[in-house]
Write a protein that holds these residues in place. Structure first.
Motif, PDB file in Angstrom:
ATOM      1  N   MET A 248       0.836  -1.197   0.000  1.00 53.03           N
ATOM      2  CA  MET A 248       0.000   0.000   0.000  1.00 53.03           C
ATOM      3  C   MET A 248       0.872   1.248   0.000  1.00 53.03           C
ATOM      4  N   SER A 249       0.631   2.144  -0.952  1.00 55.12           N
ATOM      5  CA  SER A 249       1.501   3.309  -1.064  1.00 55.12           C
ATOM      6  C   SER A 249       0.749   4.632  -1.027  1.00 55.12           C
TER       7      SER A 249
ATOM      8  N   ALA B  64      -5.498   3.881  -1.180  1.00 56.53           N
ATOM      9  CA  ALA B  64      -5.352   2.423  -1.297  1.00 56.53           C
ATOM     10  C   ALA B  64      -5.459   1.756   0.060  1.00 56.53           C
ATOM     11  N   LEU B  65      -4.903   2.398   1.073  1.00 54.10           N
ATOM     12  CA  LEU B  65      -4.974   1.862   2.431  1.00 54.10           C
ATOM     13  C   LEU B  65      -6.425   1.688   2.872  1.00 54.10           C
TER      14      LEU B  65
ATOM     15  N   GLU C 145      -8.343  -1.088   0.767  1.00 55.32           N
ATOM     16  CA  GLU C 145      -8.007  -2.466   1.129  1.00 55.32           C
ATOM     17  C   GLU C 145      -8.597  -2.844   2.475  1.00 55.32           C
TER      18      GLU C 145
ATOM     19  N   ALA D  10       1.139   5.129   4.678  1.00 55.67           N
ATOM     20  CA  ALA D  10       0.406   3.925   4.282  1.00 55.67           C
ATOM     21  C   ALA D  10       1.263   2.677   4.437  1.00 55.67           C
TER      22      ALA D  10
ATOM     23  N   ALA E 257       0.703  -0.663   7.036  1.00 51.81           N
ATOM     24  CA  ALA E 257       0.692  -2.078   6.646  1.00 51.81           C
ATOM     25  C   ALA E 257       1.704  -2.883   7.461  1.00 51.81           C
TER      26      ALA E 257
ATOM     27  N   ALA F  51      -5.953  -0.360   8.116  1.00 49.27           N
ATOM     28  CA  ALA F  51      -5.331  -1.246   7.128  1.00 49.27           C
ATOM     29  C   ALA F  51      -5.811  -2.680   7.289  1.00 49.27           C
TER      30      ALA F  51
END
Length: 526
Positions: free
Chosen positions: A1-2, A6-7, A10, A195, A199, A234
């Motif tokens: 995750m970047s 996106a974090l 997901e 992020a 993770a 996350a």
């Protein structure tokens, strides 16, 4: 995750119908929370927020706070976290240095009248500020402090999709250093760092297990509160927000929501123990704690006895909190193994920069993907904090051991006495064994006005057990009998309490203030 987008995506996909965030207004499942983020992003965009703009967040923990962090990142903007304990001078300085264009704050929060404080901040301290967005803004209020104000109300007024401008290398937020050892700085982090670290913490602390739930009991504006919440999100864990801390209420929420994770200082841990009234906890898997006070070890042992599962953790605003966690025999000590397997830990001589072998104490230096980008607007401070080979100089004293590293104390608190490097905890630990001494703090002071750093002597401040009268001469006599002469405090002052300062992560003892007090004592000593 970047990226933070996106974090969230997901985490929400793990169990979309499950509870995501609970605060005083109720509970949102993951679909509803994701919609809240989208609506908040739409409101900020309608208010003119664009990539690179700074949005100051000055409000207590809530689902809206978390939504604002993700919404700002979605727009490519930077969330400027503002400690709720800050007052006019501190907030004014923060707004000025960050050039925040929008401030989001809260109306009707009983402990703090944020709007009144904002009105008292001079306009010269907020030159870039153009709009105030108010959570729970009363009907009919359209301005505050000479600025237009609108209600934070993403669901009712600002529905709609906003193009995702999040990118890994964009700056996304700042933390403010506590300023207990030097002037506070704005620590700037990228989306990739926030992020990616979330993770890493998720995997290390297993916040992705089906029953995971976090009690967000310390402010989200600080790195400890933020790192824990991001790791929970996350993993799709339930985040239960406390907008103000109360030990009994925290104990109640842990039982009610089956809380498995929490983080905070040892002072907060002690208040939960009191609030538990002796009843054990059955769901906790990890309480990551940082030791800020004398007696932290005893507090951790008491917490372990009632099922709070304490574990020593380590972090900083620059490397992010929960950077490392302790294991095994050292589980109640700060330090341990970094959560990111690529992280490098180096211990160096603080004066020469030479790398030191395992077991030898020196400055802890770190290199990891969670590292900060810079101190916002302070290139010189950024340069001083970074070694030539890219390590962050933590300013902490520690050593490598077989299970990672062990944090010992702030380097600025280390005492150089009689040609030896002495951890103040060595003397403090002895003092608390003396009859009537409840707690102790030791700092260095010079012998007199004409002295230099080489002439430093230890000065102790102690508190007395209830009903006990302490005498300086008697305490010094015991010290001379039992410890090395260079460790014997030149003065031992009895105080009712140590000076403290509030940080997002807990109440910290102001050792800089103690050093000022110590210098004054030595000037008065004939």
């Amino acid at each position: 995750m970047s990226t933070l987008t996106a974090l969230l995506a997901e985490g929400a996909a793990r169990k979309p119908d499950a509870a995501a965030v609970t605060d005083g207004t109720g509970t949102l499942d993951w679909r509803a929370f994701s919609a809240r983020v989208a609506g908040t992003a739409a409101q900020l965009r309608a208010a003119g927020v664009r990539p690179g703009d700074r949005v100051a967040l000055w409000l207590p923990n809530s689902a809206d706070y978390l939504a604002l962090v993700f919404a700002s990142a979605r727009l490519g903007a930077v969330a400027i976290h503002v400690n709720t304990r800050f007052r006019t001078a501190e907030v004014g300085s923060l707004l000025h240095r960050s050039a925040a264009r929008v401030l989001v704050t809260e109306w009707g929060f009983e402990p703090v009248d944020f709007p009144a404080l904002l009105a008292a901040i001079p306009k010269t301290d907020r030159p870039a500020l153009r709009l105030v967005i108010g959570r729970r803004l009363p009907a009919g209020v359209s301005a505050v402090a000479g600025l237009p104000a609108e209600r934070l109300d993403p669901e009712a007024r600002f529905a709609g999709d906003v193009p995702d401008a999040a990118a890994p290398d964009l700056p996304c937020l700042t933390f403010t250093t506590s300023g207990t050892t030097s002037g506070s700085k704005l620590v700037l982090h990228s989306q990739r760092a926030i992020a990616g670290h979330a993770a890493d913490v998720m995997r290390a602390f297993e916040t992705d297990r089906p029953t995971s739930a976090l009690l967000a009991c310390i402010p989200l504006c600080g790195t400890f509160g933020n790192a824990a919440a991001m790791a929970a999100i996350a993993g799709g864990a339930h985040v239960v927000c406390m907008d103000r801390f109360d030990g009994a209420e925290a104990a109640h929420l842990i039982r009610r929501h089956g809380i498995t994770h929490a983080v905070g200082g040892d002072d907060l841990l002690a208040r939960i123990i009191d609030g538990a009234a002796g009843e054990p906890f059955t769901t906790m898997r990890l309480f990551g704690f940082a030791a800020f006070h004398p007696g932290a070890a005893a507090t951790a042992a008491a917490a372990e006895a009632i099922g709070l599962a304490p574990r020593g953790v380590y972090g900083s605003s620059e490397m992010q909190a929960l950077f490392a966690a302790s294991h095994g025999p050292n589980r109640l000590m700060a330090g341990g193994r970094p959560v990111n397997q690529e992280a490098e830990v180096s211990v160096r001589d603080p004066e020469t920069g030479a790398v030191l072998p395992p077991g030898q104490s020196g400055e802890l230096c770190f290199k990891a993907p969670s590292r900060f980008m810079s101190y916002l607007g302070n290139d010189e401070a950024t340069r001083r904090a970074t070694t030539a080979d890219g390590f962050f100089r933590s300013g902490d004293l520690g050593r490598l051991d077989g299970d990672g590293f062990i944090y010992e104390t702030r380097l600025g608190d280390t005492l150089r006495l009689g040609g030896f490097l002495v951890n103040p905890e060595e003397i403090e630990g002895f003092l608390v064994t003396l009859p009537g001494v409840a707690s102790a703090q030791v700092v260095a002071a010079t012998k007199g006005a004409a002295s230099n750093a080489a002439d430093a002597v230890p000065v102790a401040f102690v508190t007395a057990e209830p009903g006990t009268r302490l005498e300086e001469a008697a305490l010094q006599a015991l010290c001379r009998e039992r410890i090395a002469r260079f460790k014997v405090p030149a003065r031992i002052a009895v105080v009712e309490a140590f000076p403290t300062t509030a940080s997002p992560n807990g109440i910290k003892i102001q050792r800089a203030k103690l050093r000022e007090m110590a210098e004054q004592l030595m000037k008065e000593t004939v």
